[in-house]
Design a protein around this motif. Structure first.
Motif, mmCIF file in Angstrom:
data_model
loop_
_atom_site.group_PDB
_atom_site.id
_atom_site.type_symbol
_atom_site.label_atom_id
_atom_site.label_comp_id
_atom_site.label_asym_id
_atom_site.label_seq_id
_atom_site.Cartn_x
_atom_site.Cartn_y
_atom_site.Cartn_z
ATOM 1 N N ALA A 84 0.881 -1.204 -0.184
ATOM 2 C CA ALA A 84 -0.131 0.087 0.012
ATOM 3 C C ALA A 84 0.899 1.215 0.052
ATOM 4 O O ALA A 84 1.745 1.296 0.791
ATOM 5 N N TYR A 85 0.438 2.126 -0.913
ATOM 6 C CA TYR A 85 1.433 3.348 -0.953
ATOM 7 C C TYR A 85 0.428 4.461 -1.025
ATOM 8 O O TYR A 85 -0.781 4.386 -1.763
ATOM 9 N N MET A 86 1.127 5.736 -0.673
ATOM 10 C CA MET A 86 0.040 6.904 -1.020
ATOM 11 C C MET A 86 0.868 8.027 -0.971
ATOM 12 O O MET A 86 2.272 8.101 -0.740
ATOM 13 N N ASP A 87 0.838 8.861 -1.999
ATOM 14 C CA ASP A 87 1.437 10.022 -2.363
ATOM 15 C C ASP A 87 0.811 11.413 -1.757
ATOM 16 O O ASP A 87 -0.244 11.540 -1.847
ATOM 17 N N VAL A 88 1.670 12.221 -0.999
ATOM 18 C CA VAL A 88 1.298 13.358 -0.391
ATOM 19 C C VAL A 88 2.124 14.546 -1.093
ATOM 20 O O VAL A 88 3.026 14.941 -0.968
ATOM 21 N N PRO A 89 1.049 15.268 -1.789
ATOM 22 C CA PRO A 89 1.442 16.475 -2.349
ATOM 23 C C PRO A 89 1.246 17.988 -1.515
ATOM 24 O O PRO A 89 0.251 18.020 -0.739
ATOM 25 N N ARG A 123 6.180 10.248 -0.915
ATOM 26 C CA ARG A 123 5.566 8.882 -1.049
ATOM 27 C C ARG A 123 5.960 8.037 0.200
ATOM 28 O O ARG A 123 7.181 8.101 0.662
ATOM 29 N N LEU A 124 4.639 7.525 1.002
ATOM 30 C CA LEU A 124 4.550 6.609 1.891
ATOM 31 C C LEU A 124 4.279 5.479 1.594
ATOM 32 O O LEU A 124 3.275 5.137 0.991
ATOM 33 N N SER A 125 5.173 4.303 1.814
ATOM 34 C CA SER A 125 4.855 2.961 1.529
ATOM 35 C C SER A 125 4.977 1.898 2.426
ATOM 36 O O SER A 125 5.530 2.074 3.504
ATOM 37 N N ALA A 174 -4.046 -9.057 0.146
ATOM 38 C CA ALA A 174 -5.366 -8.388 -0.164
ATOM 39 C C ALA A 174 -5.732 -7.315 1.093
ATOM 40 O O ALA A 174 -6.818 -6.845 1.172
ATOM 41 N N GLN A 175 -4.773 -6.812 1.638
ATOM 42 C CA GLN A 175 -5.032 -5.791 3.020
ATOM 43 C C GLN A 175 -4.548 -4.440 2.521
ATOM 44 O O GLN A 175 -4.646 -3.581 3.230
ATOM 45 N N GLN A 176 -4.047 -4.377 1.184
ATOM 46 C CA GLN A 176 -3.603 -2.734 0.935
ATOM 47 C C GLN A 176 -4.381 -2.018 0.829
ATOM 48 O O GLN A 176 -4.150 -0.729 1.224
ATOM 49 N N ALA A 177 -5.591 -2.183 0.391
ATOM 50 C CA ALA A 177 -6.849 -1.116 0.304
ATOM 51 C C ALA A 177 -7.105 -0.483 1.847
ATOM 52 O O ALA A 177 -7.059 0.881 2.108
ATOM 53 N N GLN A 178 -7.170 -1.492 2.706
ATOM 54 C CA GLN A 178 -7.487 -0.922 4.087
ATOM 55 C C GLN A 178 -6.330 -0.294 4.818
ATOM 56 O O GLN A 178 -6.496 0.840 5.408
ATOM 57 N N VAL A 179 -5.152 -0.877 4.740
ATOM 58 C CA VAL A 179 -3.959 -0.103 4.947
ATOM 59 C C VAL A 179 -3.707 1.446 4.300
ATOM 60 O O VAL A 179 -3.584 2.381 5.049
ATOM 61 N N ALA A 180 -3.916 1.563 3.133
ATOM 62 C CA ALA A 180 -3.748 2.683 2.513
ATOM 63 C C ALA A 180 -5.094 3.883 2.818
ATOM 64 O O ALA A 180 -4.647 4.969 3.067
ATOM 65 N N ARG A 181 -6.061 3.255 3.167
ATOM 66 C CA ARG A 181 -7.299 4.272 3.674
ATOM 67 C C ARG A 181 -6.759 4.773 5.356
ATOM 68 O O ARG A 181 -6.922 5.908 5.360
#
Length: 331
Positions: A238-243, A295-297, A303-310
């Motif tokens: 799971a990853y998210m970009d923080v602008p 970027r935070l990874s 199958a748990q990446q969506a919940q962690v990303a949220r």
């Protein structure tokens, strides 16, 4: 007297022209005399009487049938033992960390391996039964002096015809067998087959059944699947970009995101049930004249990446608001 002669009736074979029991017995006796290992030995036990070859041949046929059934049962038991041993394996997720979720994942992996082994075992049992019983019956027919050459020829022609007519079906079965052998995916996996993306609900040798995020069920023939992307095998990410604004202090934002990563790793609920290792901050991922993108990874269980990303989005948003750092839209 009629000028046209009536056609002569076609001759009808009489009972005397049909092979008599004595001729059949003679043929069986000739076959028995050529078999010096079993049939001739049995005939010798009856002092080579006139009926001895016939009785010895019948006993030989019975022994062949019994031998074929015994061999089939032995092969099926061997396949069952191999399947049972294949289905048993040691823990796999324990190499990452210990915990209740690791044990749960190990249980799922064992169940998946057991299902795959049982499916392959069922296919091997059917193949073994057809080969052994078919060979046994052909041997019995040959022993009873019934010509099997026309039968083999007919079966060969029929097999060629079926092969031409069922090429797609054979292709699906072969692809399904290799898919199971290579463990490309299993029930419960989230996969991308190109034609559809969804959760696998059932896998057979011919088709794979998927259910997508809209609840739509897809039936995909195994022979048409040319590539598979499995999101549930081993681990996920799971990853998210923080602008943030270009004028934001890089060190401050990085320390803030690292604090969020440590905070979610310290949460027992996430560490024991979803995360494989502590999330990482990779720094500035993109740079423009108005935006810095961090970027935070996080490596997660399958199958748990969506919940962690949220959860990461919620915690990052709260941390940025508390530090009075605004997120800016990216182009």
């Amino acid at each position: 007297m009629s000028l046209l002669a009536s056609p002569a009736p076609s001759p009808t074979p009489s009972l005397s022209e049909l092979p008599s029991l004595g001729e059949v017995s003679t043929q069986i006796a000739s076959v028995c005399s050529n078999d010096t290992v079993l049939c001739a030995t049995l005939a010798g036990w009856f002092d080579n009487a006139a009926w001895a070859p016939l009785v010895a041949s019948l006993i030989t046929v019975l022994l062949i049938l019994v031998f074929g059934i015994v061999i089939r049962n032995i092969v099926l038991r061997l396949i069952t033992r191999v399947v049972a041993r294949t289905a048993v394996s040691g823990p796999l997720s324990g190499r990452w960390r210990k915990g209740s979720q690791a044990e749960g994942i190990d249980t799922l992996l064992r169940e998946r391996r057991r299902q795959r082994a049982e499916t392959m075992g069922s296919v091997l049992k059917h193949i073994a039964t057809i080969v052994i019983i078919g060979t046994t019956l052909l041997t019995v027919l040959d022993r009873l002096t019934i010509p099997i050459a026309p039968l083999l020829t007919s079966v060969g022609i029929l097999g060629v015809a079926i092969g031409f007519g069922a090429q797609e079906l054979v292709k699906d079965f072969i692809a399904g067998m290799f898919m199971l052998l290579e463990d490309q995916y299993g029930v419960g996996d989230v996969i991308d087959t190109g034609a559809a993306i969804g959760t696998v609900e059932a896998v057979t040798l011919r088709v794979t059944r998927l259910r997508d995020s809209d609840g739509r069920v897809w039936y995909i023939r195994n022979g048409t699947i040319t590539r598979v992307g499995n999101e549930s095998q081993g681990w996920s990410r799971a990853y998210m970009d923080v602008p943030v604004s270009y004028t934001s202090d890089i060190t401050t934002v990085r320390v803030l995101l690292e604090h969020v990563a440590e905070e979610i790793w310290a949460d027992v609920e996430f560490r024991e049930t979803m995360l494989v290792e502590q999330p990482k901050v990779y720094g500035v991922e993109q740079l423009s004249d108005s935006t810095l993108v961090f970027r935070l990874s996080a490596k997660t269980l399958p199958a748990q990446q969506a919940q962690v990303a949220r959860e990461l989005r919620l915690r990052v948003k709260s941390a940025l608001d508390a530090a009075d750092i605004a997120m800016v839209p990216t182009a």
